[in-house]
Every structure is written in structure tokens, then in C-alpha cells.
Design an enzyme around this catalytic site. Sequence first.
Site: not given
Ligand code: PLP
Length: 381
Positions: A73, A145, A184, A242, A330
Site C-alpha cells: 500500500t 488480486n 501478487q 527509523t 483489503c
Molecule cells: N496490491 C495488491 C495487488 C494486493 O493484493 C494488496 C493486498 O491485498 C496490496 C496491494 C496491499 O498490500 P498491503 O495491504 O499489505 O499493503
Amino acid sequence: MKKCIYLDYAAATPMDNKVIKVMAPYWQQKFYNPSAMYLTSRSARQDLNEARENIAKQLGAKSGEIYFTAGATEANNLAISGTARNFLDGEVLVSSIEHESVIAPAELYKCNKIASNTNGIVDLSDLKKKINSNTVLVSVMLVNNELGTIQPIREISNLIISIRKERIKKGNKKPIYLHTDAAQAANFFDMHVSRLGVDLMSVNGGKIYGPKQTGILYVKAGTRLKPLIVGGGQERNLRSGTENVPGFIGLAKALEIAKKMKDKEAKRTRELREFFLKELSKNVPGSQINGSSKHHAPHIVHVTFAGSDNERLMMELDEQGVQCAVGSACSASSAKPSHVLSAIGMNDEDTRASLRFSFGRNTSKKDLGRTVKLLKSLCSK
Ligand code: PLP
């Protein structure tokens, strides 16, 4: 009590024991702040740099091109906002099937969306139409995803290379970068940045049997980004704070293991996927597989169970010890139907009748056989 069958590896993976082992010393004996000047701290800095070098090696990059983040993210936000804030009159182009962590930052700036076809693959002709002389960034994920579809990154990269040449001829000095969210992809695919032809790439520790809240953004040398988090100037001024030393040491190990295992795991998981699809079609009439039958990752299966209520079905499966997802991890908490499924033209009724099953290192044929048996009885009620 029967063992649980976890089929949500696209949301989170358990930590690999070897990853836990390499992280362990950094909680206590080697807890030091890598920016301090004494010897023990300098040794922590050296270990962190070795982790960075190892990651660079796995991705075919230089260590100076690897920036640590707290997951995909943050890496996606840094790629999108970091570019858009540097070129405020520029335009960002993202695919309509991106993860929210790409779509949401893009929508803060001047942005446009690339359409997807009904199989969940970005429409290259729409991309060509929408790139204009102000486009500074194109962001298309490597593997979707929700559907598991593989996107044509190399073709997009070739297109961008030709646009750069055109711009030089026309005296347009605006850069155009290609970002891919590869969250992914690392367990199964080639992540070599120059073979992919990308300028920016996000990777996530929590999806590769490493620690959550760890990730990297690959930033090709010469790519200009503005930091989002400012302060102490860590990560060469691109991401202050940090450093999460244990986390990043773990991430490097997880990526190294993923790369070693990827071909074998891809083959094994592809066979599992084929078995699951065959069993579903034999035993659960009315189940419809979504996405592309040709360009799909081995670990994700997205299914519509005609006429069912996906939340109820998911809970009934959960009660019987099978864990899967209603939407992407998410967005699971949101009541809104998935923007990815809307983008491929799926109607609300089918969207609310769909589940995602995703496989990983501990998934077996037996687990999938039991899951189909359960689905058969639940769907015939
Ligand atoms: N991008 C993709 C394609 C994802 O599948 C995900 C989480 O499912 C993310 C970004 C975000 O990952 P995170 O919540 O671990 O930062």
C-alpha cells in the site's frame, strides 16, 4: 475437530520458519538504530544494506534502486503520489482493475483509467488512446488480486519506450514512467525489472511468507519521485523513519526463498488449480470461473455460484473449516461491490454470488477435494 483449510493466500501468507529465524536476532541482541554511529549500530546498518543488496539481486536491480516501505500500500502510494506531486501538471493513467492502494492515490491527482476487457485483462487499445502528451505515469499491476489475471506488462513497456522516443523527437521533456504493483506475483513469476521493463515496482512481504507491513518500491535510477513521509531523511530522503530492521531482513529472506521455489511452486499450484476447476465443473453445476482462461496466475480462482449469497456461502464454508474470500482482503470490510468486477462488466447479482479461493505452499489436493464436496452440498441446498 477437522483441520482448517486455508484458501486465502492472496490475502496473507504464514511466515516461513527460515524467515522467522533470520529475523530473531534483530528484536533483542541486534536491536540498534541503524543510523547511530557506534559499532553495533553500524553493524545493523551493514546487515540492512546486505538485505537491500540481496533484494536487488533477486530483482535484477541495483541496491540503490531499492527503497523499503511498510508494505505494498505504501509502495503504491509512493509510486503514484511521488510521481504526481513531482509533475503537478502531468496526468496519471491507471488500469480500472488496480488495487485500491493504486486507484485511491491516483484519484487525488489528474487521472484517467484504462478499461479492462471482460476477462480482466487491460485493454491495450484503450491504453494507447488515453496516453497523451501530459501522461507522466502508467500503472498496471502484474497479477490482479481478485481474478488472478496476468497483465501484459512487457507489451505496455514496449509501448512506453516508443512513446518516449516520440517525445524526444517532438521536444516534449516530460518523462513517462511505468509502475507495476507486483504484490501478487513474486511467488510464481519472474520479477526481473529489466525483463519486465518497468521503472517502478511494488513488492509486499506479507504475501510471500514474510512479515506484514514490509515491502519495497523499486525505483529505476533516474526516476524522480517526491517523498510522502519526510523527517529524518532515511532511505535516501525518500522515506523517513527509523528502519524496520527485523522486518526488512525477513523480507529479503522471504524474497530469496520465493525466487528459489517459484518454478516448482508454480507447477504444483497450477496442477492444483486445474484439479479444483475440474472438480467444480463436475460437482457444482452453475459454478462459473471468472477471469482469463489463458492469462491467469496459478494461485487464484474466482468463482460465481449462480444464485448464491457469497457472504452466507463464505460463512457456511468457514463454519466447516474452509476459509476463503468474498472480495479482495483489503475491501472485504466494505459493503460496496468490487470495482474490479464492475470494471469487467459483471452485474451486481453475480458479484454478490462470487468467491475467491487462493492457494499456497500448504494447499493440497485433499483440501481442495474436501472444499468442492462442501460446496456441492451447500450449493444444492
Ligand atoms: N496490491 C495488491 C495487488 C494486493 O493484493 C494488496 C493486498 O491485498 C496490496 C496491494 C496491499 O498490500 P498491503 O495491504 O499489505 O499493503
